[in-house]
Write a protein that holds these residues in place. Structure first.
Motif, PDB file in Angstrom:
ATOM      1  N   TRP A  36       0.855  -1.182   0.000  1.00 30.50           N
ATOM      2  CA  TRP A  36       0.000   0.000   0.000  1.00 30.50           C
ATOM      3  C   TRP A  36       0.892   1.232   0.000  1.00 30.50           C
ATOM      4  O   TRP A  36       1.820   1.344   0.804  1.00 30.50           O
ATOM      5  CB  TRP A  36      -0.896   0.025   1.233  1.00 30.50           C
ATOM      6  CG  TRP A  36      -1.974  -1.004   1.225  1.00 30.50           C
ATOM      7  CD1 TRP A  36      -1.972  -2.206   1.861  1.00 30.50           C
ATOM      8  CD2 TRP A  36      -3.229  -0.908   0.539  1.00 30.50           C
ATOM      9  NE1 TRP A  36      -3.147  -2.883   1.604  1.00 30.50           N
ATOM     10  CE2 TRP A  36      -3.935  -2.097   0.804  1.00 30.50           C
ATOM     11  CE3 TRP A  36      -3.831   0.064  -0.263  1.00 30.50           C
ATOM     12  CZ2 TRP A  36      -5.209  -2.360   0.288  1.00 30.50           C
ATOM     13  CZ3 TRP A  36      -5.098  -0.180  -0.762  1.00 30.50           C
ATOM     14  CH2 TRP A  36      -5.764  -1.374  -0.494  1.00 30.50           C
ATOM     15  N   PHE A  37       0.587   2.144  -0.891  1.00 31.16           N
ATOM     16  CA  PHE A  37       1.235   3.446  -0.948  1.00 31.16           C
ATOM     17  C   PHE A  37       0.161   4.508  -0.721  1.00 31.16           C
ATOM     18  O   PHE A  37      -1.036   4.235  -0.857  1.00 31.16           O
ATOM     19  CB  PHE A  37       1.895   3.669  -2.315  1.00 31.16           C
ATOM     20  CG  PHE A  37       3.173   2.916  -2.514  1.00 31.16           C
ATOM     21  CD1 PHE A  37       3.164   1.551  -2.743  1.00 31.16           C
ATOM     22  CD2 PHE A  37       4.399   3.564  -2.463  1.00 31.16           C
ATOM     23  CE1 PHE A  37       4.352   0.844  -2.916  1.00 31.16           C
ATOM     24  CE2 PHE A  37       5.586   2.869  -2.641  1.00 31.16           C
ATOM     25  CZ  PHE A  37       5.563   1.511  -2.870  1.00 31.16           C
ATOM     26  N   ARG A  38       0.603   5.702  -0.415  1.00 29.70           N
ATOM     27  CA  ARG A  38      -0.354   6.798  -0.304  1.00 29.70           C
ATOM     28  C   ARG A  38       0.278   8.085  -0.802  1.00 29.70           C
ATOM     29  O   ARG A  38       1.489   8.246  -0.796  1.00 29.70           O
ATOM     30  CB  ARG A  38      -0.823   6.987   1.154  1.00 29.70           C
ATOM     31  CG  ARG A  38       0.253   7.478   2.120  1.00 29.70           C
ATOM     32  CD  ARG A  38      -0.299   7.513   3.532  1.00 29.70           C
ATOM     33  NE  ARG A  38       0.695   7.981   4.491  1.00 29.70           N
ATOM     34  CZ  ARG A  38       0.521   7.950   5.806  1.00 29.70           C
ATOM     35  NH1 ARG A  38      -0.609   7.479   6.333  1.00 29.70           N
ATOM     36  NH2 ARG A  38       1.468   8.407   6.607  1.00 29.70           N
ATOM     37  N   ARG A  39      -0.600   8.972  -1.252  1.00 29.60           N
ATOM     38  CA  ARG A  39      -0.152  10.277  -1.702  1.00 29.60           C
ATOM     39  C   ARG A  39      -1.091  11.332  -1.149  1.00 29.60           C
ATOM     40  O   ARG A  39      -2.289  11.324  -1.461  1.00 29.60           O
ATOM     41  CB  ARG A  39      -0.121  10.393  -3.224  1.00 29.60           C
ATOM     42  CG  ARG A  39       0.320  11.775  -3.713  1.00 29.60           C
ATOM     43  CD  ARG A  39       0.276  11.872  -5.204  1.00 29.60           C
ATOM     44  NE  ARG A  39       1.408  11.184  -5.800  1.00 29.60           N
ATOM     45  CZ  ARG A  39       1.366  10.594  -6.983  1.00 29.60           C
ATOM     46  NH1 ARG A  39       0.250  10.579  -7.686  1.00 29.60           N
ATOM     47  NH2 ARG A  39       2.446  10.025  -7.471  1.00 29.60           N
ATOM     48  N   ALA A  40      -0.540  12.212  -0.333  1.00 28.43           N
ATOM     49  CA  ALA A  40      -1.297  13.346   0.182  1.00 28.43           C
ATOM     50  C   ALA A  40      -1.093  14.526  -0.770  1.00 28.43           C
ATOM     51  O   ALA A  40      -0.068  14.585  -1.456  1.00 28.43           O
ATOM     52  CB  ALA A  40      -0.816  13.708   1.584  1.00 28.43           C
ATOM     53  N   PRO A  41      -2.034  15.452  -0.830  1.00 30.25           N
ATOM     54  CA  PRO A  41      -1.884  16.609  -1.722  1.00 30.25           C
ATOM     55  C   PRO A  41      -0.563  17.323  -1.499  1.00 30.25           C
ATOM     56  O   PRO A  41      -0.202  17.634  -0.365  1.00 30.25           O
ATOM     57  CB  PRO A  41      -3.080  17.485  -1.336  1.00 30.25           C
ATOM     58  CG  PRO A  41      -4.092  16.540  -0.816  1.00 30.25           C
ATOM     59  CD  PRO A  41      -3.302  15.470  -0.095  1.00 30.25           C
ATOM     60  N   GLY A  42       0.179  17.543  -2.592  1.00 33.79           N
ATOM     61  CA  GLY A  42       1.446  18.254  -2.502  1.00 33.79           C
ATOM     62  C   GLY A  42       2.622  17.399  -2.092  1.00 33.79           C
ATOM     63  O   GLY A  42       3.758  17.893  -2.043  1.00 33.79           O
ATOM     64  N   ASN A  43       2.359  16.135  -1.802  1.00 34.34           N
ATOM     65  CA  ASN A  43       3.446  15.244  -1.366  1.00 34.34           C
ATOM     66  C   ASN A  43       3.726  14.158  -2.394  1.00 34.34           C
ATOM     67  O   ASN A  43       2.887  13.855  -3.238  1.00 34.34           O
ATOM     68  CB  ASN A  43       3.060  14.569  -0.049  1.00 34.34           C
ATOM     69  CG  ASN A  43       3.056  15.537   1.111  1.00 34.34           C
ATOM     70  OD1 ASN A  43       3.390  16.700   0.961  1.00 34.34           O
ATOM     71  ND2 ASN A  43       2.649  15.042   2.265  1.00 34.34           N
ATOM     72  N   ALA A  44       4.894  13.573  -2.302  1.00 30.47           N
ATOM     73  CA  ALA A  44       5.229  12.435  -3.139  1.00 30.47           C
ATOM     74  C   ALA A  44       4.533  11.191  -2.605  1.00 30.47           C
ATOM     75  O   ALA A  44       4.160  11.123  -1.422  1.00 30.47           O
ATOM     76  CB  ALA A  44       6.739  12.230  -3.150  1.00 30.47           C
ATOM     77  N   ARG A  45       4.360  10.215  -3.469  1.00 33.67           N
ATOM     78  CA  ARG A  45       3.754   8.961  -3.024  1.00 33.67           C
ATOM     79  C   ARG A  45       4.756   8.227  -2.130  1.00 33.67           C
ATOM     80  O   ARG A  45       5.945   8.151  -2.452  1.00 33.67           O
ATOM     81  CB  ARG A  45       3.377   8.120  -4.240  1.00 33.67           C
ATOM     82  CG  ARG A  45       2.512   6.930  -3.920  1.00 33.67           C
ATOM     83  CD  ARG A  45       1.599   6.524  -5.090  1.00 33.67           C
ATOM     84  NE  ARG A  45       2.282   6.263  -6.326  1.00 33.67           N
ATOM     85  CZ  ARG A  45       1.659   5.897  -7.440  1.00 33.67           C
ATOM     86  NH1 ARG A  45       0.331   5.753  -7.447  1.00 33.67           N
ATOM     87  NH2 ARG A  45       2.338   5.686  -8.551  1.00 33.67           N
ATOM     88  N   GLU A  46       4.254   7.690  -1.006  1.00 33.98           N
ATOM     89  CA  GLU A  46       5.141   7.000  -0.064  1.00 33.98           C
ATOM     90  C   GLU A  46       4.612   5.610   0.249  1.00 33.98           C
ATOM     91  O   GLU A  46       3.404   5.382   0.289  1.00 33.98           O
ATOM     92  CB  GLU A  46       5.290   7.801   1.236  1.00 33.98           C
ATOM     93  CG  GLU A  46       4.020   7.983   2.030  1.00 33.98           C
ATOM     94  CD  GLU A  46       4.223   8.763   3.328  1.00 33.98           C
ATOM     95  OE1 GLU A  46       5.377   9.087   3.661  1.00 33.98           O
ATOM     96  OE2 GLU A  46       3.216   9.044   4.005  1.00 33.98           O
ATOM     97  N   GLY A  47       5.535   4.704   0.476  1.00 29.41           N
ATOM     98  CA  GLY A  47       5.163   3.342   0.824  1.00 29.41           C
ATOM     99  C   GLY A  47       4.712   3.280   2.269  1.00 29.41           C
ATOM    100  O   GLY A  47       5.443   3.698   3.160  1.00 29.41           O
TER     101      GLY A  47
END
Length: 125
Positions: A36-47
């Motif tokens: 699972w990865f996630r991406r918050a607005p303005g941020n890079a996608r992170e594991g």
């Protein structure tokens, strides 16, 4: 051909829980490693979390360890992410990822994964 379909995203209050699901299609050897990865607005996608569906070994991002649990049901070809004690900083689009093989120590890297779902939104307020 591998398809990943996420579900379970929702809006919850801080301190609440959600469970994300990711249904995988295609031969099991093509999605032996899932994450699972996630991406918050303005941020890079992170594991956020990863699992070897063969031996069950897992990886967690430090900020979610102890609150999130990744698991996989081989019979259902489904990946889960149980998220407890949610915080506002967990707000993001969450993506399921899969690969047939991954280099040692690279489970957290976006480039390790060949297949991606469309994402599901988690909002914590």
């Amino acid at each position: 051909h591998v398809q990943l379909v996420e579900s379970g995203g929702d809006s919850v209050e801080a301190g609440g829980s959600l469970r994300l699901s990711c249904l995988a299609s295609g031969p099991p050897y093509t999605h032996k490693y899932m994450a699972w990865f996630r991406r918050a607005p303005g941020n890079a996608r992170e594991g956020v979390a990863a699992i070897d569906t063969g031996d069950g070994s897992t990886y967690y991002l430090n900020s979610v360890e102890g609150r999130f649990t990744i698991s996989h049901d081989n019979a259902k070809n489904t990946l889960y992410l149980q998220m407890n004690s949610l915080k506002s900083e967990d707000t993001a689009s969450y993506y399921c990822a899969a690969s047939g093989r991954i280099g040692a120590g690279k489970a957290r890297m976006e480039s390790s994964y060949s297949y991606w779902g469309q994402g599901t939104q988690v909002t914590v307020s």
